[in-house]
Write an enzyme that holds these catalytic residues in place. Structure first.
Site, PDB file in Angstrom:
ATOM      1  N   SER A  44      -6.875   3.753  13.267  1.00 45.93           N
ATOM      2  CA  SER A  44      -5.891   3.606  12.189  1.00 45.93           C
ATOM      3  C   SER A  44      -5.377   5.065  11.960  1.00 45.93           C
ATOM      4  O   SER A  44      -5.827   6.055  11.404  1.00 45.93           O
ATOM      5  CB  SER A  44      -6.540   3.176  10.969  1.00 45.93           C
ATOM      6  OG  SER A  44      -5.698   3.200  10.070  1.00 45.93           O
ATOM      7  N   HIS A  71      -3.314   1.521  15.220  1.00 44.38           N
ATOM      8  CA  HIS A  71      -3.341   0.521  13.859  1.00 44.38           C
ATOM      9  C   HIS A  71      -2.409   1.487  12.880  1.00 44.38           C
ATOM     10  O   HIS A  71      -2.708   2.601  12.641  1.00 44.38           O
ATOM     11  CB  HIS A  71      -4.629   0.415  13.272  1.00 44.38           C
ATOM     12  CG  HIS A  71      -4.708  -0.593  12.294  1.00 44.38           C
ATOM     13  ND1 HIS A  71      -4.411  -2.042  12.638  1.00 44.38           N
ATOM     14  CD2 HIS A  71      -4.750  -0.234  11.073  1.00 44.38           C
ATOM     15  CE1 HIS A  71      -4.510  -2.285  11.115  1.00 44.38           C
ATOM     16  NE2 HIS A  71      -4.750  -1.669  10.467  1.00 44.38           N
ATOM     17  N   ASP A 121      -0.658   1.443   9.044  1.00 44.20           N
ATOM     18  CA  ASP A 121      -0.862   0.800   7.719  1.00 44.20           C
ATOM     19  C   ASP A 121       0.181   0.933   7.043  1.00 44.20           C
ATOM     20  O   ASP A 121       0.728   2.166   6.649  1.00 44.20           O
ATOM     21  CB  ASP A 121      -2.202   1.102   7.117  1.00 44.20           C
ATOM     22  CG  ASP A 121      -3.490   0.689   7.768  1.00 44.20           C
ATOM     23  OD1 ASP A 121      -3.580  -0.624   7.887  1.00 44.20           O
ATOM     24  OD2 ASP A 121      -4.480   1.462   8.049  1.00 44.20           O
ATOM     25  N   MET A 152       1.706   0.426   3.358  1.00 47.95           N
ATOM     26  CA  MET A 152       1.557   0.094   1.957  1.00 47.95           C
ATOM     27  C   MET A 152       2.631   0.313   1.020  1.00 47.95           C
ATOM     28  O   MET A 152       3.132   1.453   1.120  1.00 47.95           O
ATOM     29  CB  MET A 152       0.253   0.981   1.494  1.00 47.95           C
ATOM     30  CG  MET A 152      -0.941   0.908   2.425  1.00 47.95           C
ATOM     31  SD  MET A 152      -2.290   1.569   1.901  1.00 47.95           S
ATOM     32  CE  MET A 152      -3.472   1.551   3.298  1.00 47.95           C
ATOM     33  N   HIS A 177       0.022  -3.164  10.356  1.00 53.18           N
ATOM     34  CA  HIS A 177      -0.513  -4.088   9.241  1.00 53.18           C
ATOM     35  C   HIS A 177       0.097  -3.978   8.087  1.00 53.18           C
ATOM     36  O   HIS A 177       0.096  -2.618   7.475  1.00 53.18           O
ATOM     37  CB  HIS A 177      -2.101  -3.704   9.269  1.00 53.18           C
ATOM     38  CG  HIS A 177      -2.985  -4.153   8.250  1.00 53.18           C
ATOM     39  ND1 HIS A 177      -3.888  -3.559   7.726  1.00 53.18           N
ATOM     40  CD2 HIS A 177      -2.539  -5.176   7.188  1.00 53.18           C
ATOM     41  CE1 HIS A 177      -4.519  -4.354   6.661  1.00 53.18           C
ATOM     42  NE2 HIS A 177      -3.530  -5.302   6.317  1.00 53.18           N
ATOM     43  N   MET A 211       0.860  -4.250   4.400  1.00 54.20           N
ATOM     44  CA  MET A 211       0.370  -4.417   2.947  1.00 54.20           C
ATOM     45  C   MET A 211       1.181  -4.240   2.049  1.00 54.20           C
ATOM     46  O   MET A 211       1.349  -3.398   1.218  1.00 54.20           O
ATOM     47  CB  MET A 211      -0.764  -3.600   2.858  1.00 54.20           C
ATOM     48  CG  MET A 211      -2.027  -3.654   3.375  1.00 54.20           C
ATOM     49  SD  MET A 211      -3.466  -2.508   3.704  1.00 54.20           S
ATOM     50  CE  MET A 211      -2.470  -1.441   5.030  1.00 54.20           C
ATOM     51  N   MET A 226     -10.038  -8.560   6.655  1.00 56.75           N
ATOM     52  CA  MET A 226     -10.244  -7.333   6.096  1.00 56.75           C
ATOM     53  C   MET A 226     -11.751  -7.428   5.658  1.00 56.75           C
ATOM     54  O   MET A 226     -12.365  -8.049   4.753  1.00 56.75           O
ATOM     55  CB  MET A 226      -9.363  -7.317   4.437  1.00 56.75           C
ATOM     56  CG  MET A 226      -7.988  -7.293   5.045  1.00 56.75           C
ATOM     57  SD  MET A 226      -7.498  -5.746   5.967  1.00 56.75           S
ATOM     58  CE  MET A 226      -7.976  -4.397   5.125  1.00 56.75           C
ATOM     59  N   ASP A 245     -11.238  -4.870   9.918  1.00 55.08           N
ATOM     60  CA  ASP A 245     -10.579  -3.529   9.346  1.00 55.08           C
ATOM     61  C   ASP A 245     -11.166  -3.239   8.124  1.00 55.08           C
ATOM     62  O   ASP A 245     -11.225  -3.887   7.148  1.00 55.08           O
ATOM     63  CB  ASP A 245      -8.803  -3.994   9.094  1.00 55.08           C
ATOM     64  CG  ASP A 245      -8.035  -2.878   8.522  1.00 55.08           C
ATOM     65  OD1 ASP A 245      -8.640  -1.421   8.756  1.00 55.08           O
ATOM     66  OD2 ASP A 245      -7.017  -2.913   8.332  1.00 55.08           O
TER      67      ASP A 245
HETATM   68  C1  DX5 Z   1      -7.063  -0.178   4.544  1.00 51.86           C
HETATM   69  C2  DX5 Z   1      -6.286  -0.267   5.858  1.00 51.86           C
HETATM   70  C3  DX5 Z   1      -7.230   0.209   6.923  1.00 51.86           C
HETATM   71  C4  DX5 Z   1      -7.915   1.707   6.802  1.00 51.86           C
HETATM   72  C5  DX5 Z   1      -9.344   1.793   7.326  1.00 51.86           C
HETATM   73  O1  DX5 Z   1      -6.320  -0.652   3.665  1.00 51.86           O
HETATM   74  O2  DX5 Z   1      -5.770  -1.311   6.093  1.00 51.86           O
HETATM   75  O3  DX5 Z   1      -6.708   0.070   8.323  1.00 51.86           O
HETATM   76  O4  DX5 Z   1      -7.039   2.691   7.658  1.00 51.86           O
HETATM   77  O5  DX5 Z   1      -9.853   2.852   7.228  1.00 51.86           O
HETATM   78  P1  DX5 Z   1     -11.413   2.910   7.529  1.00 51.86           P
HETATM   79  O6  DX5 Z   1     -11.509   2.822   8.899  1.00 51.86           O
HETATM   80  O7  DX5 Z   1     -11.754   4.371   6.921  1.00 51.86           O
HETATM   81  O8  DX5 Z   1     -12.078   2.100   6.686  1.00 51.86           O
HETATM   82 ZN    ZN Z   2      -5.423  -1.708   8.123  1.00 46.52          ZN
END
Ligand code: DX5
Ligand code: ZN
Length: 216
Positions: free
Chosen positions: A8, A33, A35, A37, A66, A68, A137, A175
Site C-alpha cells: 500500500s 495498492h 488508497d 480517501m 481501493h 474509500m 477489510m 487489507d
Molecule cells: C486502510 C487502507 C489500507 C492501509 C493498510 O484504510 O485501506 O490499505 O494502507 O495499512 P496497514 O497495512 O498499515 O494496515
Molecule cells: Zn486499502
C-alpha cells in the site's frame, strides 16, 4: 499460484514517491495498492488523480485502486484515465452496486467490492459471479498502521465457501494490519491477495519484507 502481494503506497514517503515506486517495481510484489480517501466515506483524506497518474507513470505493475469514497460512480472513468487496472468500491458506498460493477468493467478495469468489518460477506452472494475481486477489510478503513481484527479470518473462510458455491472466480484480497503472522493465517483461511502498508514501509528492508510475504 502463489499469493498476490499488493504493497500500500499510503505508507510510502510521498516526498520520494518515485523512489518507493521503483522499490516496488524491483521487488517481488505483484500490484500497487492505491488508497483513495475522501474525508466523507472515511474520516481521512489521502490523495487523488494527480498522485495516481504520477504513480502510473513509473509503475511497471498493475494499480489496485481501493476507493474509500462516497459516490464512486461519479469518477469511474476518471480513475481509468488516471491509470487504475483494478478498481474496488465499497459495498457500503454503493446504492446500485450491480450497475457500478458493470460500469467499471465496461471501462476496461477489473471490478472489486470491499466490505467493512461489520458487513456480512453473504450480502455479495448474488453478485459474486460478476466480481473479479472481493476486498475484506481487516481494520476499519481510513488509516494505515491499525491493529488486525481477527474475525477477518472467519470472514475469509466463509467468503471462500460462497465463491466455490457460486462458481465465482473472484479473488479474495485482505487489507489492514497484515504482517507475517496475520498474513499466514489469512492465506490458510483462503486469501489470494494481501495488502500491506506499514509492515512493508516501516521495515528496515521493504524489498525483503515484500519477499517474506511472498514466500509465506
Ligand atoms: C486502510 C487502507 C489500507 C492501509 C493498510 O484504510 O485501506 O490499505 O494502507 O495499512 P496497514 O497495512 O498499515 O494496515
Ligand atoms: Zn486499502
Amino acid at each position: 499460484m502463489s499469493q498476490i502481494i499488493s504493497p500500500s503506497v499510503l505508507s510510502c514517503d510521498f516526498a520520494n514517491i518515485q523512489r518507493d515506486v521503483e522499490m516496488i517495481n524491483n521487488s517481488t510484489a505483484d500490484w500497487f495498492h492505491v488508497d483513495v480517501m475522501d474525508g466523507v466515506f472515511v474520516p481521512n483524506i489521502s490523495f487523488g488523480f494527480p498522485v495516481i497518474s504520477a504513480i502510473k507513470k513509473h509503475a511497471t505493475k498493475p494499480l489496485d485502486v481501493h476507493l474509500m469514497i462516497a459516490n464512486p460512480d461519479q469518477y469511474i472513468e476518471a480513475f481509468k484515465k488516471a491509470g487504475a487496472d483494478w478498481l474496488t468500491v465499497h459495498y457500503e458506498a454503493c446504492t446500485h452496486l450491480h450497475r457500478t460493477i458493470q460500469v467499471i468493467k465496461a471501462n476496461g478495469m477489473k471490478a472489486g467490492v470491499a466490505l467493512n468489518p461489520h458487513t456480512s460477506v453473504e450480502v455479495l452472494e448474488d453478485i459474486l459471479p460478476e466480481l473479479d475481486l472481493v476486498l475484506i477489510m481487516s481494520v476499519n478503513p481510513g488509516f494505515g498502521g491499525q491493529k488486525f481484527i481477527p474475525h477477518a479470518l472467519k470472514r475469509v473462510a466463509r467468503l471462500k465457501e460462497l465463491i466455490n458455491k457460486t462458481g465465482s472466480s473472484a479473488l479474495i484480497e485482505v487489507d489492514g494490519g497484515v504482517n507475517l503472522e496475520t498474513g499466514k493465517q489469512l492465506l490458510e483461511a483462503g486469501a489470494d491477495a494481501l495488502v500491506a502498508g506499514s509492515f512493508v514501509f516501516n521495515s528496515p528492508d521493504p524489498t525483503q519484507t515484500i519477499q517474506d510475504l511472498k514466500a509465506l
